[in-house]
Design a protein around this motif. Structure first.
Motif, PDB file in Angstrom:
ATOM      1  N   LYS A 195     -32.378 100.134  48.163  1.00 41.79           N
ATOM      2  CA  LYS A 195     -31.023 100.763  47.144  1.00 41.79           C
ATOM      3  C   LYS A 195     -30.113 100.697  47.688  1.00 41.79           C
ATOM      4  CE  LYS A 195     -36.185 102.894  45.859  1.00 41.79           C
ATOM      5  NZ  LYS A 195     -36.427 104.456  46.012  1.00 41.79           N
ATOM      6  N   LEU A 196     -29.897 100.969  49.382  1.00 41.11           N
ATOM      7  CA  LEU A 196     -29.006 101.322  49.401  1.00 41.11           C
ATOM      8  C   LEU A 196     -27.428 100.227  49.664  1.00 41.11           C
ATOM      9  CD1 LEU A 196     -30.034 103.413  52.455  1.00 41.11           C
ATOM     10  CD2 LEU A 196     -29.133 104.255  50.581  1.00 41.11           C
ATOM     11  N   LEU A 197     -28.466  99.068  50.193  1.00 42.49           N
ATOM     12  CA  LEU A 197     -27.572  97.897  50.522  1.00 42.49           C
ATOM     13  C   LEU A 197     -27.283  97.305  48.931  1.00 42.49           C
ATOM     14  CD1 LEU A 197     -29.980  95.974  53.386  1.00 42.49           C
ATOM     15  CD2 LEU A 197     -27.290  96.991  53.272  1.00 42.49           C
ATOM     16  N   ASN A 198     -28.076  97.125  48.195  1.00 42.42           N
ATOM     17  CA  ASN A 198     -27.851  96.934  46.752  1.00 42.42           C
ATOM     18  C   ASN A 198     -26.617  97.412  46.036  1.00 42.42           C
ATOM     19  OD1 ASN A 198     -29.116  94.485  46.662  1.00 42.42           O
ATOM     20  ND2 ASN A 198     -30.623  95.213  46.195  1.00 42.42           N
ATOM     21  N   ALA A 199     -26.381  99.134  46.466  1.00 41.94           N
ATOM     22  CA  ALA A 199     -26.009 100.272  45.831  1.00 41.94           C
ATOM     23  C   ALA A 199     -23.745  99.047  45.600  1.00 41.94           C
ATOM     24  CB  ALA A 199     -25.830 101.513  46.563  1.00 41.94           C
ATOM     25  N   ASP A 200     -23.286 100.072  44.786  1.00 42.20           N
ATOM     26  CA  ASP A 200     -21.974  99.955  44.740  1.00 42.20           C
ATOM     27  C   ASP A 200     -20.850 101.186  45.896  1.00 42.20           C
ATOM     28  OD1 ASP A 200     -21.594  97.903  43.708  1.00 42.20           O
ATOM     29  OD2 ASP A 200     -22.454  98.378  41.618  1.00 42.20           O
ATOM     30  N   VAL A 201     -21.594 102.106  45.726  1.00 40.38           N
ATOM     31  CA  VAL A 201     -21.025 103.016  45.934  1.00 40.38           C
ATOM     32  C   VAL A 201     -22.667 104.337  45.935  1.00 40.38           C
ATOM     33  CG1 VAL A 201     -20.939 104.417  43.930  1.00 40.38           C
ATOM     34  CG2 VAL A 201     -19.497 105.079  45.813  1.00 40.38           C
ATOM     35  N   ILE A 202     -22.954 104.969  47.365  1.00 40.07           N
ATOM     36  CA  ILE A 202     -23.485 105.875  47.533  1.00 40.07           C
ATOM     37  C   ILE A 202     -22.913 107.469  47.772  1.00 40.07           C
ATOM     38  CG2 ILE A 202     -25.379 106.817  49.140  1.00 40.07           C
ATOM     39  CD1 ILE A 202     -25.387 104.252  50.577  1.00 40.07           C
ATOM     40  N   LYS A 235     -23.396  96.846  35.647  1.00 41.71           N
ATOM     41  CA  LYS A 235     -23.244  98.211  35.527  1.00 41.71           C
ATOM     42  C   LYS A 235     -22.563  98.230  37.697  1.00 41.71           C
ATOM     43  CE  LYS A 235     -25.012  99.595  31.371  1.00 41.71           C
ATOM     44  NZ  LYS A 235     -26.344 100.588  31.024  1.00 41.71           N
ATOM     45  N   LEU A 236     -21.831 100.032  37.373  1.00 41.30           N
ATOM     46  CA  LEU A 236     -21.632 100.063  38.627  1.00 41.30           C
ATOM     47  C   LEU A 236     -22.926 100.782  39.537  1.00 41.30           C
ATOM     48  CD1 LEU A 236     -19.524 100.970  40.740  1.00 41.30           C
ATOM     49  CD2 LEU A 236     -19.632 102.964  39.799  1.00 41.30           C
ATOM     50  N   LYS A 237     -23.558 100.197  39.966  1.00 41.72           N
ATOM     51  CA  LYS A 237     -24.928 100.821  41.007  1.00 41.72           C
ATOM     52  C   LYS A 237     -24.690 101.665  41.808  1.00 41.72           C
ATOM     53  CE  LYS A 237     -27.069  96.945  40.317  1.00 41.72           C
ATOM     54  NZ  LYS A 237     -27.964  95.256  40.930  1.00 41.72           N
ATOM     55  N   VAL A 238     -25.324 102.918  41.166  1.00 43.21           N
ATOM     56  CA  VAL A 238     -25.040 104.154  42.392  1.00 43.21           C
ATOM     57  C   VAL A 238     -26.340 104.989  42.820  1.00 43.21           C
ATOM     58  CG1 VAL A 238     -24.379 106.635  42.264  1.00 43.21           C
ATOM     59  CG2 VAL A 238     -23.169 104.393  40.997  1.00 43.21           C
ATOM     60  N   VAL A 239     -26.719 104.586  44.319  1.00 44.28           N
ATOM     61  CA  VAL A 239     -27.488 105.923  44.868  1.00 44.28           C
ATOM     62  C   VAL A 239     -27.345 107.017  45.269  1.00 44.28           C
ATOM     63  CG1 VAL A 239     -28.780 105.523  47.027  1.00 44.28           C
ATOM     64  CG2 VAL A 239     -28.264 103.578  45.711  1.00 44.28           C
ATOM     65  N   LYS A 245     -23.414 108.099  32.365  1.00 43.00           N
ATOM     66  CA  LYS A 245     -24.363 109.143  31.481  1.00 43.00           C
ATOM     67  C   LYS A 245     -25.184 107.305  31.859  1.00 43.00           C
ATOM     68  CE  LYS A 245     -22.535 112.695  29.003  1.00 43.00           C
ATOM     69  NZ  LYS A 245     -23.828 113.187  28.910  1.00 43.00           N
ATOM     70  N   ASP A 246     -24.981 106.295  30.383  1.00 44.22           N
ATOM     71  CA  ASP A 246     -25.763 104.837  30.358  1.00 44.22           C
ATOM     72  C   ASP A 246     -24.856 103.811  30.854  1.00 44.22           C
ATOM     73  OD1 ASP A 246     -23.592 105.459  28.568  1.00 44.22           O
ATOM     74  OD2 ASP A 246     -25.097 104.523  26.681  1.00 44.22           O
ATOM     75  N   LEU A 247     -23.065 103.977  31.089  1.00 47.00           N
ATOM     76  CA  LEU A 247     -22.291 102.994  31.678  1.00 47.00           C
ATOM     77  C   LEU A 247     -22.492 103.290  33.256  1.00 47.00           C
ATOM     78  CD1 LEU A 247     -18.556 105.225  30.354  1.00 47.00           C
ATOM     79  CD2 LEU A 247     -20.357 103.392  29.925  1.00 47.00           C
ATOM     80  N   ILE A 248     -23.599 103.967  34.286  1.00 48.72           N
ATOM     81  CA  ILE A 248     -23.537 103.567  35.378  1.00 48.72           C
ATOM     82  C   ILE A 248     -25.225 103.770  36.279  1.00 48.72           C
ATOM     83  CG2 ILE A 248     -21.524 104.527  36.503  1.00 48.72           C
ATOM     84  CD1 ILE A 248     -23.294 106.515  36.891  1.00 48.72           C
ATOM     85  N   GLU A 249     -25.446 102.569  36.753  1.00 51.32           N
ATOM     86  CA  GLU A 249     -27.113 102.875  36.731  1.00 51.32           C
ATOM     87  C   GLU A 249     -27.426 103.554  38.403  1.00 51.32           C
ATOM     88  OE1 GLU A 249     -28.771  98.959  37.514  1.00 51.32           O
ATOM     89  OE2 GLU A 249     -28.198  98.208  35.615  1.00 51.32           O
ATOM     90  N   VAL A 250     -28.052 104.772  38.082  1.00 53.72           N
ATOM     91  CA  VAL A 250     -28.364 105.592  39.436  1.00 53.72           C
ATOM     92  C   VAL A 250     -30.113 105.787  39.450  1.00 53.72           C
ATOM     93  CG1 VAL A 250     -28.007 108.311  39.972  1.00 53.72           C
ATOM     94  CG2 VAL A 250     -27.006 106.716  38.333  1.00 53.72           C
TER      95      VAL A 250
END
Length: 304
Positions: A73-80, A27-31, A46-51
């Protein structure tokens, strides 16, 4: 300063490993930074991404410093997603460095027309970052976040748009509800005194005279003269209540109350408002809509 340097070095060393560790099926990883931004992104994804939010309840973003644990956390995120407008003052350097490493960082405040932003008398060319206290701002930002998530994860774009539209309807309902509550308070009583200048957008949106003891940033200390000046203002305007903020030590407002009482006038502490952070997860105040409703109820009940 040394801690920031270590974090920046860690970003340089670990950034090259990011793509190797990412699976296409994840899933898209968002921080996110503040709890308001976290709540918004979760409502759309919702449950389509990991926040994963960096700042929890009661955390002051003006003073927040990135820990070594935040680096992974920041480096493993797809987007911040972050607020921007210098709200997360001590994280700005980290985000700028990550942009140079081709990391996706999005400042939601950039979606707003600068003509609609409130200028800062303390910092030239800067703006009041407390943009979430105008629901119309938050609706624009919601649409911006929908757009960004759709671009990042096209396969789930339809779901993001559906979730976002449902949330926009909820924001419309919130605006109507709060307008009705606030209309019960006469305009001459709409004076909001708080620990720092977090509620100026609220004041503009709901016709309140807002006065903060400290400046836009909690890093700005209130002096004795500031306290005495505001105490005189409270007496002159016959302000019934002043308010503590959940992310700011209450001693400043208690000092203000004592200053008013020393002049033979009484003012109560009307309650604790949520300004730079939401309440605890799982509570009404742990959501943007619940927080805003709670704040308005608290203000109106105390000032009536």
């Amino acid at each position: 300063m040394r801690k920031i340097t270590i974090i920046l070095l860690s970003i340089l060393i670990l950034a090259s490993c990011k793509e190797q560790n990412k699976s296409k099926n994840q899933k898209l990883k968002v921080v996110t930074t503040t709890s308001m931004v976290t709540d918004l992104v979760q409502n759309i994804g919702k449950d389509l991404i990991e926040v994963e939010g960096l700042m929890g309840s009661g955390v002051d973003p003006h003073l927040y410093k990135a820990s070594e644990g935040d680096v992974s956390k920041l480096l493993n995120a797809d987007v911040i997603f972050y607020n921007g407008l210098h709200l997360e003052g001590k994280l700005v350097e980290v985000f700028e460095k990550m942009q140079h490493q081709n990391s996706k960082t999005i400042a939601i405040g950039e979606s707003l027309d600068k003509k609609t932003l409130i200028g800062s008398e303390y910092f030239a060319s800067n703006y009041d970052p407390h943009i979430w206290f105008d629901i119309q701002n938050w609706k624009i930002i919601t649409e911006y976040v929908i757009e960004q998530l759709c671009a990042l994860d096209p396969k789930n774009a339809d779901a993001f748009k559906k979730n976002g539209q449902e949330y926009l309807f909820q924001l419309d309902d919130l605006q109507i509800k709060l307008d009705n509550i606030i209309s019960t308070l006469p305009k001459e009583k709409r004076i909001l005194v708080t620990a720092h200048d977090a509620f100026n957008y609220f004041g503009n949106a709901f016709d309140f005279n807002v006065v903060g003891l400290q400046g836009l940033s909690t890093a700005t200390e209130a002096g004795v003269q500031d306290v005495q000046k505001l105490a005189n203002f409270i007496i002159e305007k016959k302000v019934k209540a002043i308010f503590v903020e959940s992310s700011v030590p209450k001693r400043t407002i208690e000092a203000l109350q004592a200053a008013v009482r020393s002049k033979k006038h009484n003012v109560i502490i009307g309650g604790t408002l949520f300004s730079d952070a939401l309440g605890n997860p799982g509570t009404k105040e742990g959501t943007y809509i619940g927080m805003f409703t709670y704040n308005v109820d608290t203000i109106i009940n105390a000032l009536k």
